[in-house]
Design a protein around this motif. Structure first.
Motif: not given
Lengths: 310, 327, 319
Positions: A248, A251-252, A266-267, A270, A273, A278, A282
């Protein structure tokens, strides 16, 4: 042992339905218009609207829709992404190895540096090493990981040029994953130090250590065979759960270093959109997290004989 | 002088904590010969366990500091011995069992592993031989079906059986001295008696010296040869068991005796010793027992009573010992 | 993922202070050795701890900055001129201007308000949920406890960051200034109370078995009175410690979400968003990224260190 595992398994099944229901509800029910939520702020044309309605069975009652979603999740049929229309499962299969690779580096840092420093700090509780490590771990826990990532990227990448600023698989190979892996693992590393330290320090004061001393065992043997074997039970538990958490956190790190893994996807989803992507990512991360928890529970029973006969 | 098996001589121990220095052992001396049982009696905090830990060399230092005295085993001073040499004495010459066997045994190893551990590590015995010896030891302490229970973990035994496991473990290297620190406190009354009988029997069979540390005067009557009563880090009375039961020579011992329920005093109210043990960070002046002593005089607040020799190996640290004994 | 869950996981078996210290032993001639109470002892310890003093001071400064930003800067954080984009430090703006030409220091000072508010409100929401739910589960036990334990399991099964991403995606953005802010507060609170609730539950269970609670029960006190007057005060100390650490974690979470682009948007000033924007041009000028990064880290670090120091002072076993 078997009863314990069965009970854990049932609890996991319950948690699986609970968590997926929450994720699904938040995405498709909390807002008035699930299609708009999926597509974000872009205007949605009729063709897309029809396609999404069919794909997510949006004309059916909520629980039926949820059932289709769970079925898809369990059979690996995750639908298609909004952008490009590729099957989500295919995209994820492509991204997965990179994230696993990155998480492996993070895990190695956590186990070697984290547990190692924790053991030393626990044995020398109150000493300089212990106090320095404790302060350092607090600093690492206190600095948000994206700040830590950006700062180290700036210092060690942009300024010092030791590590690549952004990751390119062909150019950097495994070396390029070291810094992102360290940052991904940093929070778990700091926590592992503190947990191991507390556990070792507590076990050193346990009655059975006094007994082992009275038996005339050498100090080294008491520490390694008696104290560490007991101290590492909660640490192993923590490490197992952390495997789920690391995915998890990707993502960063992947976003900052441009590592093209699941977190990066994932980023991106987001940013552009892409709602279906997403939700799928998740959901899968949550399932991995739950599976890691289950594995840890079983491992725990193997490590601690007191659990087996519960 | 030094012909005893084990001798504690004028031992002084302090605990240096952040709240101050607590003098927990103030000149304790006692001795033990092969095949005899010495009971060390006292309330918690009297220093009876600390003395035992000092003998074993398992006292936590810091905060503990041994400031004076000697502990001699077969004439050799343990306190000046190199640590490695001392370690080899632990378990092999002097062994110890503890109060709560559940926490004193390592929860994650089988009892067979723990009983045979010193044989394998300290004496280099092969695994199968050591395991066979473990079964013998478990038989010796009367654990039923010993062979089948070798692989069981401590939590799978009842309290009494667990204490037997610990006794078996302590006997693995045939020690000459066994120190039992409150071995029955955590157990049911019926099990207490069984464990006491077992200890007495083992002591006879193996001709060990046994130091029995307890706060319960009731359990020692049948087992002990001599009794040393401790209060606030001193031995206040020391005598053979018959003399003490016949006539105590210290008001504290008298108080302890009065607080045991007796068959012949049915209907009488049990008396207790008033007050609490002293705070050793700030001990009372003079005799440490004077605030609780029914016989205390002005002089008790001023003078630390020396240990009076009453003859026949009997001592009492009370200024009025003669009066109590003969009055 | 969320710091406070992991920090708390390390220590959640600790931090259960016992009843207040015993009074000096009776019948003692010399009573100058009065035993301090646990709380008194903890306070005595804390006052001399540099970490406690420094983190309290930083928090104080941040709170003042949040309440009265104009004490620190007279520049308007929202007046931006592209003409001075990425200009270095000068007399007008000590840290220069960012890409949009906004005063970096002014934006950072005004950003404190967002972080402190999000942290504080989320903590209050999570704290209320934790105390109420933990208290009910611990006090009544039985089926209620079992159900609540499963609910907590389920919520803990979703990492905070992922839950917030999906919730924010699904729930839309919210209107005006308060809409998005309260939405984030709500989501963080709803997903962030579980660890604290477990701690409340276990301290309630141990407090329930104390003699004074039995006494109150026998004197006919109602359940609610027993819970509020007798059990709650004794269960509060460990949960306050966890919530202090959680406050730091909530600030981190908001900044991270805003950094990822799912959190707060203009016109709300968020450190996370400013950092994200400045990071894109960090090669040209690192200052616009480093200033809010430093403020954010100092704030979070202070709350976590404060919580840790208090927990250590209250845990006699660690002495």
């Amino acid at each position: 042992m078997l009863r314990y595992i069965i009970r854990r398994l049932l609890q996991m099944v319950l948690a699986f339905f609970g968590t997926t229901l929450i994720v699904y509800y938040m995405m498709f029910q909390a807002s008035g218009d699930p299609i708009q939520a999926l597509a974000g702020e872009k205007p949605v044309n009729e063709a897309v609207r029809a396609k999404l309605t069919a794909e997510y069975h949006l004309d059916e009652p909520f629980l039926v829709r949820y059932w289709y979603y769970v079925k898809g999740l369990l059979t690996g049929d995750l639908g298609n992404s909004l952008s490009g229309g590729r099957p989500i499962a295919e995209v994820l299969a492509e991204r997965w190895p990179t994230t696993a690779n990155l998480a492996l580096y993070a895990f190695i840092f956590v186990v070697i540096l984290g547990v190692g420093a924790g053991v030393i700090a626990g044995i020398r509780r109150g000493g300089i090493f212990d106090n320095t490590t404790l302060l350092l771990t607090l600093v690492v826990i206190g600095i948000p990981s994206f700040v830590l990532g950006l700062t180290l990227q700036l210092g060690l990448g942009v300024k010092a040029g030791i590590f690549p600023v952004t990751y390119m698989e062909e150019r950097d190979g495994q070396f390029g994953l070291i810094l992102p892996g360290f940052i991904l693992g940093s929070l778990a590393l700091a926590t592992a130090v503190r947990l191991t330290r507390t556990s070792v320090a507590e076990n050193l004061r346990a009655d059975y250590v006094r007994t082992a001393k009275a038996k005339g065992l050498a100090k080294r043997r008491i520490t390694i065979v008696h104290v560490l074997r007991n101290s590492l039970i909660p640490v192993v538990t923590f490490l197992g759960i952390e495997i789920g958490n690391l995915m998890g956190g990707a993502i960063i790190t992947e976003g900052i270093f441009n590592v093209q893994g699941v977190g990066f996807e994932l980023k991106k989803a987001i940013d552009i959109e892409d709602g279906p992507m997403v939700v799928s990512i998740v959901s899968i991360l949550v399932v991995i997290y739950l599976l890691a928890n289950l594995l840890v529970d079983i491992l725990y029973a193997v490590l601690d004989p007191r659990i087996r006969y519960e | 002088m030094s012909n005893h098996l084990l001798e504690v001589d004028n031992l002084h121990i302090e605990f240096r904590t952040r709240d101050g220095v607590a003098k927990v052992i103030n000149g304790v001396s006692y001795h033990l010969d092969p095949g005899e049982t010495l009971a060390v009696l006292g309330e918690s905090g009297s220093g009876k366990s600390v003395t035992a830990q000092a003998i074993m060399g398992i006292l936590d230092m810091p905060p503990g500091v041994i400031t004076n005295g000697e502990i001699r085993y077969e004439g050799r001073n343990l306190l000046t011995m190199p640590e490695e040499e001392r370690r080899r004495l632990r378990g092999k010459e002097i062994a110890m069992i503890f109060q709560d066997a559940l926490s004193a045994l390592n929860p994650v190893y089988s009892v067979g592993f723990q009983i045979s551990e010193t044989l394998r590590r300290n004496e280099g015995v092969a695994k199968d031989v050591a395991m066979k010896r473990a079964v013998e030891l478990m038989d010796l302490v009367k654990i039923p079906a010993a062979k089948d229970r070798l692989k069981n973990y401590p939590h799978e035994f009842s309290g009494g059986m667990r204490q037997r496991v610990m006794i078996a473990m302590s006997l693995a290297q045939n020690p000459k001295v066994l120190i039992a620190d409150e071995p029955t406190t955590a157990l049911d009354v019926t099990v207490q008696a069984q464990i006491m009988d077992l200890l007495a029997e083992l002591r006879r069979e193996l001709d060990m010296g046994l130091i029995l540390i307890t706060h319960d005067l009731g359990v020692v009557a049948d087992v002990a040869d001599r009794i040393a009563v401790m209060y606030a880090g001193r031995i206040v009375e020391h005598a053979d068991v018959h003399s003490i039961y016949a006539k105590p020579a210290h008001p504290y011992t008298q108080g302890l005796l009065d607080s045991i329920p007796r068959l012949d005093s049915k209907g009488h109210e049990l008396s207790t010793i008033k007050g609490l043990p002293p705070n050793l960070l700030r001990p009372p002046s003079g005799c440490a027992f004077h605030p609780r002593c029914p016989m205390a005089q002005q002089v008790c607040q001023e003078k630390v009573p020396p240990s009076l020799n009453l003859g026949g190996g009997r001592t009492s640290a009370c200024l009025f010992a003669e009066e109590i004994l003969h009055g | 993922m969320s710091d406070f869950e992991t920090v708390a996981a390390t220590e959640n078996h600790a931090a259960t202070p016992g009843p207040a210290g015993e009074p000096g032993a009776p019948g003692q001639p010399d009573n100058t050795s009065k035993v301090r109470s646990l709380a008194g002892d903890a306070w005595h310890d804390l006052r001399r701890k540099p970490i406690f003093i420094i983190s309290s001071l930083i928090i104080l400064v941040m709170v003042v900055m949040a309440a009265f930003p104009t004490l620190f800067t007279s520049a308007d954080p929202r007046s931006c001129e592209l003409g001075r984009s990425m200009k270095g430090p000068s007399g007008d703006a000590i840290f220069g201007y960012n890409l949009q030409g906004c005063d970096v220091f002014a934006r950072t000072v005004h950003g404190a308000s967002t972080s402190i508010q999000v942290g504080l409100y989320s903590t209050i929401l999570a704290g209320v949920l934790a105390v109420v739910i933990g208290m009910l589960a611990g006090f009544y036990g039985g089926i209620l406890d079992a159900i609540l334990a499963r609910i907590i399991d389920i919520i803990l099964g979703i990492p905070l960051l992922l839950a917030a991403i999906v919730a924010l995606k699904g729930a839309g953005k919210g209107e005006g200034y308060w809409g998005p802010l309260l939405l984030i507060v709500f989501i963080l609170g709803i997903f962030g109370w579980t660890t604290a609730a477990r701690i409340v539950r276990s301290s309630v269970i141990s407090a329930k078995q104390q003699d004074y609670v039995h006494a109150a029960k026998m004197l006919g006190a109602s359940n609610s009175r027993i819970m509020v007057r007798h059990i709650l005060p004794n269960a509060m100390a460990p949960v306050i410690v966890v919530l202090t650490i959680a406050l730091g974690a909530f600030i981190t979470a908001e900044a991270t979400l805003s950094f990822l682009g799912v959190g707060l948007q203009d016109p709300i000033i968020s450190w996370g968003k400013d950092i994200s924007e400045a990071a894109k041009r960090v090669r040209d000028n690192a200052v616009p990224m480093l200033v809010p990064s430093t403020f954010l880290s100092l704030t979070v670090l202070s709350f976590i260190m404060l919580g840790d120091a208090v927990r250590e002072a209250f845990d006699p076993r660690l002495r």
